[in-house]
Design an enzyme around this catalytic site. Structure first.
Site, mmCIF file in Angstrom:
data_model
loop_
_atom_site.group_PDB
_atom_site.id
_atom_site.type_symbol
_atom_site.label_atom_id
_atom_site.label_comp_id
_atom_site.label_asym_id
_atom_site.label_seq_id
_atom_site.Cartn_x
_atom_site.Cartn_y
_atom_site.Cartn_z
ATOM 1 N N CYS A 1 1.074 -1.283 0.101
ATOM 2 C CA CYS A 1 -0.145 0.052 -0.014
ATOM 3 C C CYS A 1 1.059 0.834 -0.182
ATOM 4 C CB CYS A 1 -0.929 0.248 0.985
ATOM 5 S SG CYS A 1 -2.154 1.122 1.558
ATOM 6 N N CYS B 1 0.373 4.319 6.277
ATOM 7 C CA CYS B 1 -0.237 5.019 7.520
ATOM 8 C C CYS B 1 0.276 4.533 8.797
ATOM 9 C CB CYS B 1 -1.656 4.415 8.131
ATOM 10 S SG CYS B 1 -2.848 5.258 6.540
ATOM 11 N N CYS C 1 -0.020 1.117 10.960
ATOM 12 C CA CYS C 1 -0.255 -0.423 9.704
ATOM 13 C C CYS C 1 0.895 -1.160 9.013
ATOM 14 C CB CYS C 1 -1.593 -0.125 8.824
ATOM 15 S SG CYS C 1 -1.865 -0.956 7.025
ATOM 16 N N GLU D 1 -5.518 0.295 -0.312
ATOM 17 C CA GLU D 1 -5.991 1.180 -0.455
ATOM 18 C C GLU D 1 -7.158 0.745 -1.559
ATOM 19 O OE1 GLU D 1 -7.393 3.884 1.061
ATOM 20 O OE2 GLU D 1 -8.818 4.110 -0.193
ATOM 21 N N SER E 1 -13.920 0.255 2.613
ATOM 22 C CA SER E 1 -13.009 0.709 3.740
ATOM 23 C C SER E 1 -12.272 2.103 2.366
ATOM 24 C CB SER E 1 -12.393 0.330 4.760
ATOM 25 O OG SER E 1 -11.500 1.041 5.371
ATOM 26 N N LEU F 1 -11.026 7.537 9.732
ATOM 27 C CA LEU F 1 -10.519 9.256 10.322
ATOM 28 C C LEU F 1 -9.666 9.345 11.335
ATOM 29 C CD1 LEU F 1 -12.272 11.414 9.651
ATOM 30 C CD2 LEU F 1 -13.900 10.940 11.541
ATOM 31 N N ASN G 1 -4.411 -4.083 16.576
ATOM 32 C CA ASN G 1 -3.795 -4.896 16.546
ATOM 33 C C ASN G 1 -2.483 -4.299 16.447
ATOM 34 O OD1 ASN G 1 -5.894 -6.450 16.639
ATOM 35 N ND2 ASN G 1 -6.489 -6.299 14.682
ATOM 36 N N CYS H 1 -7.133 -7.012 11.000
ATOM 37 C CA CYS H 1 -7.141 -5.489 10.619
ATOM 38 C C CYS H 1 -5.461 -4.687 10.291
ATOM 39 C CB CYS H 1 -8.168 -4.272 10.940
ATOM 40 S SG CYS H 1 -9.794 -4.416 10.900
#
Ligand code: SAH
Ligand code: SF4
Length: 362
Positions: free
Chosen positions: A132, A136, A139, A180, A211, A235, A311, A354
């Site tokens: 991705c 972030c 993640c 994404e 999502s 968010l 997580n 997740c």
């Protein structure tokens, strides 16, 4: 013109690869198959074999004329993913399925099971990219370099593959796996049409959730270009500064604009329910103040919030929130009329929670 990527095989480059028929939108199938106006009903028959009976070999589609079966088989394929391996969570039965694409890339999907009225229900968490690009901070997928978009048939192939591998009917789809989704917009859009179409997989609007980390232009395009479904907007912060720390790239769009696009989606003729996702990270975004700010942002709207206790991802400095912080956060939102669902981790012992899918399969 189709804008999606094609995958070329690595070990069979000299052999022309057949394309998956699923790369094309349904309305192009009659021309693609060279059908005359009076033969268009053949497309219905073909779809029945593919989506209803789940037959993957054109040769077995006995209601189609022999010539059509042969030319379909020469030009197209239907399955593009190979089932590679599986891990099953001892705690909750979640299954991480690892598929292999033609170019050798590994594509994870997770089958989650839960009890609902009427019995056991299964949902599938799908990937849309390898790696991705959005990076972030919390993640695992964001730590993997972006490698490529998945094709339409690779997205849909996870549904076929999961049902074949688990022997269970997938009741709902969550685009919450690796990648994404809205950064792979055109392939996602085509896949959504096939998933929602009564002639295709025939999933209801409430059984498909996409999502996004909040790509505003694509969110706005979804309002008119995609079939109705649920949109989940990540968010994770109630102020732009915290959001920028956590989601440096996605936060280029200020929260105000992300919310505006979310309300536009909710109100739009083709739009469905919007849920906000909020990953609770200890000491970062789980304070009382943050909860109050979030509820101020959503006040007066019909808003759903999924709270996701973090997580942990090995090598990242973030921690799970304390239970008392989770309860406090939830309470603030609930008392202000916001619909809250606390999402307890599933499959986190097998790197399938997740944000853990970027961790390699063990
Ligand atoms: N790229 C999309 C969808 C994939 S991630 C998105 O960002 O929305 C699905 C959800 O899991 C997102 O809300 C994401 O922020 C969240 N997530 C990512 N890493 C996580 C982690 N380690 N723990 C809990 N949730 C995480
Ligand atoms: Fe990508 Fe979503 Fe992970 Fe962000 S949270 S890095 S957008 S998969």
């Amino acid at each position: 013109m189709m804008s999606h990527q094609r995958v070329s095989g690595t070990h069979s480059q000299d052999i022309p690869r057949r394309e998956s028929l699923l790369e094309w939108p349904f309305h192009e199938w009659p021309a693609l198959l060279g059908l005359s106006a009076s033969e268009k009903y053949r497309v219905r028959q073909l779809m029945e074999w593919i989506f209803h009976r789940r037959v993957a070999d054109f040769g077995q589609m006995s209601t189609l004329p022999q010539g059509l079966r042969q030319s379909l088989g020469e030009k197209f394929t239907l399955r593009v993913l190979e089932f590679a391996s599986r891990e099953i969570s001892k705690r909750d039965g979640a299954q991480r399925l690892n598929f292999r694409a033609a170019d050798g890339k590994s594509i994870p999907a997770v089958c989650l099971s839960g009890k609902e009225e009427g019995g056991e229900r299964h949902s599938l968490c799908l990937s849309t990219q390898v790696g991705c690009a959005w990076g972030c901070a919390f993640c695992a997928s964001g730590r993997l370099k972006f490698q490529r978009n998945l094709t339409v048939s690779e997205i849909l192939g996870q549904v076929f593959g999961a049902e074949e591998a688990t022997g269970k009917k997938v009741d709902s789809l969550l685009f919450m796996g690796m990648g994404e989704p809205l950064a792979n917009y055109s392939n996602l859009r085509l896949a959504l049409h096939a998933l929602r179409s009564p002639m295709g997989f025939n999933y209801g609007a409430r059984h498909v959730t996409v999502s996004t980390s909040g790509l505003v232009p694509q969110m706005l395009k979804l309002c008119t270009e995609a079939p109705k479904m649920n949109l989940a907007v990540s968010l994770h912060a109630a102020d732009d500064e915290t959001r920028r720390r956590l989601m440096p790239k996605a936060a280029e769009w200020p929260i105000k604009e992300v919310l505006k696009a979310a309300w536009a989606y909710q109100k739009g003729a083709g739009g469905g329910r919007v849920t906000f996702e909020y990953v609770l990270l200890r000491g970062i975004n789980d304070s009382l103040r943050a909860a109050q700010r979030l509820s101020n942002l959503l006040r007066g709207r019909k808003a759903w919030v999924n709270l996701i206790p973090y997580n942990p991802v090995p090598g990242l400095p973030y921690e799970k929130p304390e239970e008392v912080a989770v309860r406090r956060f939830e309470e603030v939102l609930v008392t202000r009329g916001i619909f809250v669902r606390l999402r307890r981790p599933q499959g986190d012992d097998i790197s399938s929670g997740c944000g853990q899918l970027g961790n390699p399969a063990r």
